[in-house]
Design a protein around this motif. Sequence first.
Motif, PDB file in Angstrom:
ATOM      1  N   TYR A   1    -107.959  -2.152 -44.559  1.00  0.00           N
ATOM      2  CA  TYR A   1    -106.923  -2.361 -43.554  1.00  0.00           C
ATOM      3  C   TYR A   1    -105.700  -3.075 -44.115  1.00  0.00           C
ATOM      4  CZ  TYR A   1    -111.002  -1.007 -41.005  1.00  0.00           C
ATOM      5  OH  TYR A   1    -112.121  -0.330 -40.603  1.00  0.00           O
ATOM      6  N   GLY A   2    -105.791  -3.543 -45.382  1.00  0.00           N
ATOM      7  CA  GLY A   2    -104.615  -4.094 -46.044  1.00  0.00           C
ATOM      8  C   GLY A   2    -103.513  -3.053 -46.195  1.00  0.00           C
ATOM      9  N   TRP A   3    -103.878  -1.758 -46.210  1.00  0.00           N
ATOM     10  CA  TRP A   3    -102.874  -0.694 -46.299  1.00  0.00           C
ATOM     11  C   TRP A   3    -101.932  -0.725 -45.096  1.00  0.00           C
ATOM     12  CZ3 TRP A   3    -101.547   3.593 -43.370  1.00  0.00           C
ATOM     13  CH2 TRP A   3    -100.726   4.541 -43.990  1.00  0.00           C
ATOM     14  N   LEU A   4    -102.463  -1.077 -43.913  1.00  0.00           N
ATOM     15  CA  LEU A   4    -101.643  -1.097 -42.709  1.00  0.00           C
ATOM     16  C   LEU A   4    -100.547  -2.159 -42.798  1.00  0.00           C
ATOM     17  CD1 LEU A   4    -104.431  -0.692 -39.989  1.00  0.00           C
ATOM     18  CD2 LEU A   4    -102.773   1.039 -40.731  1.00  0.00           C
ATOM     19  N   GLU A   5    -100.837  -3.285 -43.439  1.00  0.00           N
ATOM     20  CA  GLU A   5     -99.808  -4.307 -43.611  1.00  0.00           C
ATOM     21  C   GLU A   5     -98.692  -3.794 -44.524  1.00  0.00           C
ATOM     22  OE1 GLU A   5     -99.332  -9.038 -44.624  1.00  0.00           O
ATOM     23  OE2 GLU A   5    -101.075  -7.958 -45.422  1.00  0.00           O
ATOM     24  N   HIS A   6     -99.085  -3.143 -45.595  1.00  0.00           N
ATOM     25  CA  HIS A   6     -98.077  -2.597 -46.517  1.00  0.00           C
ATOM     26  C   HIS A   6     -97.219  -1.544 -45.830  1.00  0.00           C
ATOM     27  CE1 HIS A   6     -96.396  -1.112 -50.353  1.00  0.00           C
ATOM     28  NE2 HIS A   6     -96.525   0.083 -49.797  1.00  0.00           N
ATOM     29  N   ARG A   7     -97.834  -0.748 -44.984  1.00  0.00           N
ATOM     30  CA  ARG A   7     -97.120   0.384 -44.378  1.00  0.00           C
ATOM     31  C   ARG A   7     -96.305  -0.021 -43.152  1.00  0.00           C
ATOM     32  NH1 ARG A   7     -94.307   3.293 -42.625  1.00  0.00           N
ATOM     33  NH2 ARG A   7     -94.377   5.547 -42.251  1.00  0.00           N
ATOM     34  N   PHE A   8     -96.852  -0.867 -42.286  1.00  0.00           N
ATOM     35  CA  PHE A   8     -96.199  -1.183 -41.020  1.00  0.00           C
ATOM     36  C   PHE A   8     -95.817  -2.656 -40.861  1.00  0.00           C
ATOM     37  CE2 PHE A   8     -98.863   2.544 -39.570  1.00  0.00           C
ATOM     38  CZ  PHE A   8     -97.805   3.431 -39.505  1.00  0.00           C
ATOM     39  N   GLY A   9     -96.737  -3.547 -41.247  1.00  0.00           N
ATOM     40  CA  GLY A   9     -96.472  -4.961 -41.042  1.00  0.00           C
ATOM     41  C   GLY A   9     -97.731  -5.731 -40.693  1.00  0.00           C
ATOM     42  N   ARG A  10     -97.556  -7.040 -40.547  1.00  0.00           N
ATOM     43  CA  ARG A  10     -98.693  -7.936 -40.362  1.00  0.00           C
ATOM     44  C   ARG A  10     -99.446  -7.693 -39.058  1.00  0.00           C
ATOM     45  NH1 ARG A  10    -101.710 -10.747 -43.930  1.00  0.00           N
ATOM     46  NH2 ARG A  10    -102.668 -12.567 -42.969  1.00  0.00           N
TER      47      ARG A  10
END
Length: 489
Positions: free
Chosen positions: A104-113
């Motif tokens: 789920y770290g990918w979601l931070e890179h793609r969209f945000g915290r």
Amino acid sequence: MTPAVTITVIAAYFALLLGLSWLASRGGEETGFFSGGRKVPWAFVAIAMIGAPISGVTFISVPGMVGSAGYGYLQMMLGFIVGYAVIAWMLVPVFYKMGLVSIYGWLEHRFGRLSYRSGAWMFFISKMLGASVRFLVVCAVLQTLVFGPLGMPFEVNVGITVGLIWLYTAMGGVRSVIWTDVLKSVCLVLSVVMCIIFIAANLDMGLPRLAQAIAHHPTSRVFFFDDPTRASWFGKQFVAGVFMAIATNGLDQDMMQRNLACRDSASSRKNMIVSSVLQFFVISLFLLLGTVLTIYVEQRPDMAMPERSDELFGLVAAHESMPVAVGVLFILGLISAAYSAAGSAMTALTTSFTVDILGRGDDKVSGVRRAVHACMALCMALVIMVFYRLSNQDAISAVYTLASYTYGPILGMFAFGLAVKRQVNDRAVPRICLIAPAAAWALQWTLHRLTGYETGFELLLLNALLTCIGLALAIKPPTTERNNVRKPI
């Protein structure tokens, strides 16, 4: 089969689990709890992945479901193979390239915290509910066979069984999960094959006669092409299988933690393709067993089909006409499936909560991780007790229905992030993840009420589609986007 025999089988298996966990934990670093050190050979992981998706629910419910659904589950399993291929070629390289401990770290890179936290929380809810439903089935069986005859309440049963899971997973983390999954795969295949052999012998059937009886039995129907409005229709099952595999395997920390323990993405890809094909044949064995169990009950004048299909396997295994070996094999297969699946879920929940929600993935996280691990065990025990008092739905349907609601937003976020390069308003994502499941429920209820259409596992796709629509509506204006660009991988 007496409670003493059951307890002996459980004790022996648990002693073996502890031994494997101790071996797995030797020489491991703290971060190895989360990733296994990325040193596990792909073939070893592939063997582990044969049994990884199989829980106590599968062991009990799949043989029982043939009475109402035939072998229609194989339609979904065909979709699973395609879904695994998508994961292997689209998601695995991304996760390895970023060196993720939690996917789920990918979601931070793609969209945000906030998007990252939303994905982590949706996984937490999904896995906690799904794992609890799966383990509930096992606790219910153990209550009938062991704790009930000994006069112990269900709460004591849950406390002891969940405590055992917590104890063995506390040692080696993902390494323990993979080692015990290998043991689980061997035990499951052995249990199902030997049960079929013993029951066929009791029916006085050789292999040719047994194969003929299965082929001509009404429960052995595989494909359903006749009515597109039914949940069993091939198109629904196959497509739902593709996306269910992507959501519950590729976007699930529990499943992906094994694949990310391989040395590199190429090794992980080999593991996923091989294991998906092998899983198809293992599920086929479970369905064959279901028909054999049904034939046995039909030919016994002193037996009747149980009201709950989940009870079929246990009913035959514990019957006085069966040799003790069948009961032992039933318990062995059940606990190997249940303990491994629950242990894997507990490890994944600990990883995701520690890394994603608490933001602690460093080498000095030992104390925090142990506290989180204990809390996950306590939460699982409490949820199991609540489900036991409230649920009356067959377990495997309950698991996939829950997954359709809770994995839908995760699938939608990953699909949108991979397909669309535009940025979205990160603050809107948590609301979208709550609104989409509620809207999906309202739409499926309305469709059924107005047209009689039965929404099956494609509810997951509807949920994901609504999430994508919400994300599309939350796309940032070009001027704002240029000031805060996140490059998708």
